[in-house]
Design a protein around this motif. Structure first.
Motif, PDB file in Angstrom:
ATOM      1  N   LEU A   1       0.836  -1.211   0.000  1.00 23.67           N
ATOM      2  CA  LEU A   1       0.000   0.000   0.000  1.00 23.67           C
ATOM      3  C   LEU A   1       0.869   1.258   0.000  1.00 23.67           C
ATOM      4  N   ASP A   2       1.893   1.235   0.812  1.00 26.32           N
ATOM      5  CA  ASP A   2       2.791   2.385   0.921  1.00 26.32           C
ATOM      6  C   ASP A   2       3.423   2.685  -0.427  1.00 26.32           C
TER       7      ASP A   2
ATOM      8  N   GLY B   1       2.940   5.965  -2.673  1.00 26.81           N
ATOM      9  CA  GLY B   1       4.133   6.701  -3.088  1.00 26.81           C
ATOM     10  C   GLY B   1       4.150   6.927  -4.588  1.00 26.81           C
ATOM     11  N   GLU B   2       3.648   5.960  -5.323  1.00 27.40           N
ATOM     12  CA  GLU B   2       3.643   6.075  -6.789  1.00 27.40           C
ATOM     13  C   GLU B   2       2.391   6.780  -7.298  1.00 27.40           C
ATOM     14  N   GLY B   3       1.545   7.195  -6.391  1.00 32.74           N
ATOM     15  CA  GLY B   3       0.312   7.894  -6.793  1.00 32.74           C
ATOM     16  C   GLY B   3      -0.720   6.964  -7.407  1.00 32.74           C
ATOM     17  N   LYS B   4      -0.582   5.665  -7.200  1.00 29.98           N
ATOM     18  CA  LYS B   4      -1.516   4.729  -7.819  1.00 29.98           C
ATOM     19  C   LYS B   4      -2.699   4.417  -6.905  1.00 29.98           C
TER      20      LYS B   4
ATOM     21  N   ARG C   1       2.769   5.693   7.327  1.00 28.37           N
ATOM     22  CA  ARG C   1       2.512   6.564   6.172  1.00 28.37           C
ATOM     23  C   ARG C   1       1.129   6.291   5.596  1.00 28.37           C
ATOM     24  N   VAL C   2       0.748   5.006   5.567  1.00 30.73           N
ATOM     25  CA  VAL C   2      -0.574   4.651   5.033  1.00 30.73           C
ATOM     26  C   VAL C   2      -1.650   5.295   5.897  1.00 30.73           C
ATOM     27  N   LEU C   3      -1.528   5.154   7.196  1.00 32.22           N
ATOM     28  CA  LEU C   3      -2.551   5.721   8.093  1.00 32.22           C
ATOM     29  C   LEU C   3      -2.601   7.243   7.967  1.00 32.22           C
ATOM     30  N   GLN C   4      -1.425   7.859   7.870  1.00 32.34           N
ATOM     31  CA  GLN C   4      -1.399   9.321   7.797  1.00 32.34           C
ATOM     32  C   GLN C   4      -1.956   9.846   6.477  1.00 32.34           C
ATOM     33  N   ALA C   5      -2.015   8.962   5.476  1.00 34.89           N
ATOM     34  CA  ALA C   5      -2.556   9.387   4.184  1.00 34.89           C
ATOM     35  C   ALA C   5      -4.084   9.357   4.174  1.00 34.89           C
ATOM     36  N   ILE C   6      -4.686   8.786   5.205  1.00 34.98           N
ATOM     37  CA  ILE C   6      -6.153   8.699   5.242  1.00 34.98           C
ATOM     38  C   ILE C   6      -6.722  10.042   5.696  1.00 34.98           C
ATOM     39  N   PRO C   7      -7.573  10.643   4.884  1.00 34.18           N
ATOM     40  CA  PRO C   7      -8.081  11.966   5.258  1.00 34.18           C
ATOM     41  C   PRO C   7      -8.853  11.924   6.582  1.00 34.18           C
ATOM     42  N   GLY C   8      -8.601  12.896   7.417  1.00 31.95           N
ATOM     43  CA  GLY C   8      -9.347  13.021   8.674  1.00 31.95           C
ATOM     44  C   GLY C   8      -8.810  12.171   9.804  1.00 31.95           C
ATOM     45  N   LEU C   9      -7.923  11.264   9.481  1.00 30.68           N
ATOM     46  CA  LEU C   9      -7.424  10.356  10.524  1.00 30.68           C
ATOM     47  C   LEU C   9      -6.227  10.987  11.249  1.00 30.68           C
ATOM     48  N   LYS C  10      -6.274  10.928  12.557  1.00 28.45           N
ATOM     49  CA  LYS C  10      -5.150  11.463  13.344  1.00 28.45           C
ATOM     50  C   LYS C  10      -4.427  10.300  14.011  1.00 28.45           C
ATOM     51  N   LEU C  11      -3.134  10.256  13.772  1.00 26.11           N
ATOM     52  CA  LEU C  11      -2.324   9.165  14.342  1.00 26.11           C
ATOM     53  C   LEU C  11      -1.569   9.681  15.563  1.00 26.11           C
ATOM     54  N   VAL C  12      -1.781   9.038  16.699  1.00 26.37           N
ATOM     55  CA  VAL C  12      -1.008   9.415  17.899  1.00 26.37           C
ATOM     56  C   VAL C  12      -0.166   8.208  18.314  1.00 26.37           C
TER      57      VAL C  12
END
Ligand code: SF4
Ligand code: SF4
Lengths: 424, 553
Positions: free
Chosen positions: A263-264, A268-271, A333-344
């Protein structure tokens, strides 16, 4: 390898007890300063990596015998590898984790097994999975997904769901979501379906080396027949088994990819683009087998040599697995790419993560210990203010679900893939 | 010899069956100790096995177990984190209960206003430091590192560390203790015993701190310390340490009000002058000669390798031959680590200026490569948390410290050449790690506030090689002779060796030392607090009249 191989490590253990803690530099509070579930639960020094090195030495030298207490101390451990990371902070080349595995092989070979584990291993021999479920049902999760069956066809990639995702319906659609993403990405892949084997990693951890070897050989032959070059799996337990335990077998040059890495790469490749917001605060739990134990295998065949008179190193240089290069960033990185999701982050993260409690056969052999270990992690996750704990391994998720089942702590449990599905 | 089942059951009733064991393999895990092979017959890695290991959870349980031991004549050896050969029972066939205090692991109070914390024995320095830093406070972490027990270092050892220079030793910082005597009484010291709280170790109320400690501390030989109050100090740094980078060489950002330096000296005289000037000018937060534990020939190669996560010990060999690294080794041959901390930017700028003036005056200098950001941040992490202390063992797993006689800087300078020559001589056997004759390191202070310190030779040997073990023992014996040859008392090596001696041999040796009145005094203390002689000789005493008859003959 025989237990004797680790005599030198045992003799050179400095009894410093670093192995009981997270790396001291990373300690941020009293509450979450401990690294080793086993010593916290078992208390006596024998329940630590250093203590087990002494047990090995004491048994080898005939100073003591295998008693019920010794068995308990040897097996009541998650093989999570936290001790190994902390030991290597100052002891470059000690291998306490490998020594503890070897001690288990030694006990099992001598017939000192745990009665509560025997049915699990019997189930593995009979049904080729760790859950004792009918093997004929193994491929059911993929019904209607229109995936190549590599028993009949060929493909470069195999998607390996693993025992837990194949049979544990509570864990949601991580495997099916993975397949859909692979299909959308145009990967030429297939599954083994009903013929998928347990990878053997959990049997290895329980000390059943022969069972592991049987499963490994069978899996590798099946993949070879199907022309597989790369295995992709959403299970960190299987990932570690393929990546670290298979390569020493001759002829194994399979590339191993975890779904979060895939997924990462797509991101990264914009796919791959996430379109739906997932407004949630989550914390990520590093599975031991993907994180600190997820480092690349490096073949080595050499011997000890001394430099500067007595300092010990290896000829040729021996690879060092200390958690420095585990798979930590791709899932984040995958989690941080999800809109609205906050990673702590939890205090103990990456190489210092506290184990979920499912590893090393603890879930099967010592449910109370396993559940306590998971509860400790749930407490830590709650201390961050997160609404959910997210992992990338079904074994962690199963243990966390069980630990939160009583309702004492309200914390949702997800796999990265489940959140990805929400965001697609 | 089997433990009396009655005694076992009586203890089991106190702590519960899951917290006592006499399983031989479990006992071995306690008998196996660092340094044992240097003092035990046949180079055994095991000290004598305890008869049982017991894990009390409270002071009341410690007292209960102690009373049972008195009833049955079983000796008691408490441990907290349990490191060193003297942590184990010392005599074979002498029934000894190992009290493992790891269940007593709570921080009971942090009194921010009055700057002290109350802790149980299994609280380690790193845990307390992490908690008190959140409040802008800090503790002295002892030289053995942050995995050690605060109670042990404060109540039962002298507790010097890199911060002692600015904060004092933990024996100085002890503000009250709760002590279960070997007879099973509970004694609370200083203000605590008057019900006034923990703030003062010397009263109102009895001040038994000196009684229980002796010079070095009783090291488990005189009962069990179950709580202590420790002084906290000001911390002008980050509230939470957030190290960067992969293991093992974590780095800690250096705040703008801090400076982290490795200071080099052209010779030992300059080193001493520099120390005096830094001390006299009252600058500095941490003062320690740390990195030289790897030996002056190899320190640069080791640490510059260590901070690269991709490298291993093999790379140290290559690095040690690199001319650029050899140059760094020469620059840092006589060096120490210094951290300055300012309460304001003005303060840190002033300290920096003062340091520059001291360096100009003494001919000392900053070791450039070690002051570059990567090494400076690593140094900052290392020195502030002391979480890499067991790099003492990095070469091969065995390390023994010789010398370490404490005194003024001039006193130390005078024995250093002998210590270096002796170690050089002993390395020629190739049976010890050949790191150069100078592997001396130590805290900037061995009494609170600086001005006084000692340097310890870090001798590395292979505990898996009998010849190497023998070479280390020989070095220890040699170091004693070397010390005597320059009129200095024997150092740490003698303390280590004595653990393997019989009582009679110890008493013979003690009967020859000057100032016998100290031992007579300690014997009286022993009689008063340990009437059944359940503690071991880590608390030193001598039977009345011992040695006198022999002398008379
Ligand atoms: S296993 Fe490693 S960390 Fe644990 S006591 Fe031994 S040397 Fe220390
Ligand atoms: S593998 Fe995990 S549970 Fe086992 S001894 Fe090491 S840290 Fe403890």
């Amino acid at each position: 390898m025989a237990l004797e191989t680790y005599r030198a490590d045992a003799m050179r253990c400095s009894r410093c007890a670093y192995c009981k803690w997270v790396p001291l530099d990373l300690m941020k509070s009293w509450r979450f300063s401990k690294g080793c579930p086993s010593i916290e639960f078992g208390h006596f020094h024998s329940y630590s990596a250093g203590g087990r090195l002494v047990t090995a030495l004491s048994l080898m030298d005939g100073r003591s015998e295998v008693t019920e207490k010794v068995k308990d101390s040897v097996f009541k451990c998650n093989l999570c590898g936290s001790c190994d990371v902390t030991c290597k902070m100052c002891r470059y080349d000690m291998e306490p984790l490998e020594a503890m595995k070897e001690l288990r092989f030694h006990l099992v070979e001598q017939g000192h097994t745990l009665p509560q584990v025997e049915p699990v291993i019997d189930g593995l021999r009979r049904e080729l999975n760790m859950l004792g479920k009918p093997r004929a049902e193994r491929g059911d999760w993929a019904a209607k997904l229109n995936v190549k069956n590599l028993v009949k066809e060929q493909a470069e990639f195999v998607f390996h769901a693993g025992c837990r995702y194949s049979f544990d319906g509570d864990l949601g659609d991580a495997a099916r979501t993975s397949v859909r993403i692979l299909q959308q990405a145009g990967v030429d892949f297939g599954i083994m379906g009903e013929a998928e084997n347990c990878c053997g990693g959990r049997a290895y951890g329980m000390g059943y080396k022969a069972e592991f070897e049987t499963r490994r050989d069978s899996t590798l032959i099946a993949w070879q027949r199907a022309g597989v070059k790369t295995v992709i799996t959403p299970c960190s337990d299987c990932y570690h088994t393929f990546k670290r335990l298979y390569p020493p077998a001759s002829g194994c040059d399979i590339k191993v990819v975890h779904m979060v890495e895939f997924l990462d790469q797509l991101l990264g490749e914009g796919k791959l683009k996430f379109t739906k917001p997932v407004p949630m605060t989550v914390t990520y739990h590093d599975p031991c087998h993907l994180g600190r134990q997820g480092e690349e295998y490096v073949a080595w065949n050499g011997k000890e040599k001394k430099i500067f008179g007595q300092a010990v190193c290896y000829d040729p240089p021996r690879p060092r697995y200390n958690g420095a290069f585990g798979i930590y960033d791709p899932p984040r990185r995958v989690l941080q790419a999800i809109p609205g999701l906050k990673l702590v982050e939890m205090e103990r993260n990456r190489e210092a993560a506290w184990c979920c409690g499912a590893g090393g056969g603890a879930r099967e052999a010592y449910p109370e210990f396993s559940n306590w270990t998971a509860s400790e992690r749930i407490e830590e996750a709650c201390s961050t203010g997160a609404e959910a704990i997210v992992s990338a391994c079904p074994w962690c998720e199963r243990n966390f679900l069980d630990a939160t089942a009583g309702g004492k702590r309200k914390l949702a449990v997800y796999d990265v893939m489940q959140l990805v599905e929400k965001a697609l | 010899m089997e433990i009396s089942r009655d005694a076992y059951r009586a203890i089991e009733d106190i702590v519960g069956p899951e917290f006592i064991t006499d399983d031989p393999a479990f006992l071995d895990s306690y008998a196996f100790e660092w340094l044992a092979e240097l003092v035990r017959p046949n180079r055994s890695h095991y000290m004598p096995r305890p008869w049982a290991v017991v894990m009390p959870a409270s002071t009341a349980e410690v007292q209960g177990v102690t009373r049972v031991c008195n009833k049955y004549g079983i000796k008691i050896k408490p441990i907290s984190t349990g490191w060193y050969h003297w942590a184990a029972p010392m005599k074979d066939n002498d029934p000894t209960i190992q009290l493992d205090l790891r269940r007593m692991n709570r921080i009971l109070d942090i009194d921010e206003k009055n700057r002290f914390a109350i802790v149980e024995p299994y609280v380690i320095c790193a845990q307390l430091q992490a908690e008190v830093m959140k409040l802008g406070l800090n503790i002295n972490i002892i030289g053995a590192g942050s995995s050690t027990s605060i109670v042990a270092s404060a109540c039962a050892y002298f507790g010097g560390g890199p911060n002692s220079y600015s904060m004092g030793n933990n024996s100085d910082n002890l503000l009250g203790q709760e002590w279960v005597t070997p007879a099973g009484e509970i004694i609370r010291t200083g203000s605590l015993s008057s019900g006034c709280g923990w703030f003062c170790s010397e009263g109102p109320g009895p001040s038994v701190r000196g009684i229980t400690r002796g010079v070095l501390g009783s090291r488990g030989g005189l009962g069990t310390y179950t709580k202590c109050a420790i002084k906290l100090n000001h911390w002008p740094g980050q509230k939470v340490l957030e190290p960067k980078g992969p293991p093992p060489g974590y780095r800690l950002e250096i705040p703008e009000n801090f400076r982290v330096y490795t200071i080099g000296a052209p010779d030992w005289d300059a080193w001493v002058n520099c120390y005096h000037a830094i001390y006299d000018n009252g600058i500095g937060y941490v003062f320690h000669r740390q990195f030289n534990l790897a030996g002056a020939d190899l320190a640069a190669a080791l640490w510059l390798t260590y901070i690269d996560p991709k490298k291993t010990l093999n790379d140290v060999e290559t690095a040690s031959k690199d001319p650029a690294i050899q140059k760094v080794a020469e620059e840092g041959r006589i060096s120490f680590q210094l951290i300055l901390a300012g309460n304001s930017m003005e303060s840190i700028k002033l300290q920096d200026k003062v340091l520059d003036a001291i360096l100009a005056q003494t001919g000392c200098y900053k070791v450039a490569r070690f002051c570059e950001p990567d090494m400076a941040e690593f140094t900052n992490m290392y020195m502030q948390r002391l979480g890499h202390k067991h790099c003492n063992f990095i070469w091969v797993g065995g390390y023994m410290g010789s010398w370490m006689q404490a005194g003024t800087p001039d006193y130390v300078r005078n024995y250093i050449p002998t210590a270096i020559k002796g170690f050089e001589r002993d390395q020629k056997s190739h049976l010890l790690v050949e790191c150069g004759g100078d592997a001396t390191m130590g805290c900037g202070s061995t009494i609170g506030g600086g001005g006084y310190f000692g340097l310890e030779q870090f001798v590395s040997y292979d505990p898996n090689d009998n010849d190497s073990i023998d070479a280390c023992i020989k070095h220890m014996e040699d170091a004693i002779k070397d010390a005597i040859s320059v009129g200095v008392p024997a150092g740490k090596e003698a303390l280590y060796l004595q653990i393997g001696w019989s009582d009679e041999r110890i008493w013979d040796a003690l009967s020859k030392i000057p100032q016998q009145f100290i031992l007579n005094f300690q014997t009286k203390i022993k009689d008063a607090f340990d009437p059944n002689y359940l503690g071991d000789r880590n608390y030193q005493w001598i039977p009345p009249g011992w040695g006198q008859k022999a002398d008379a003959k």
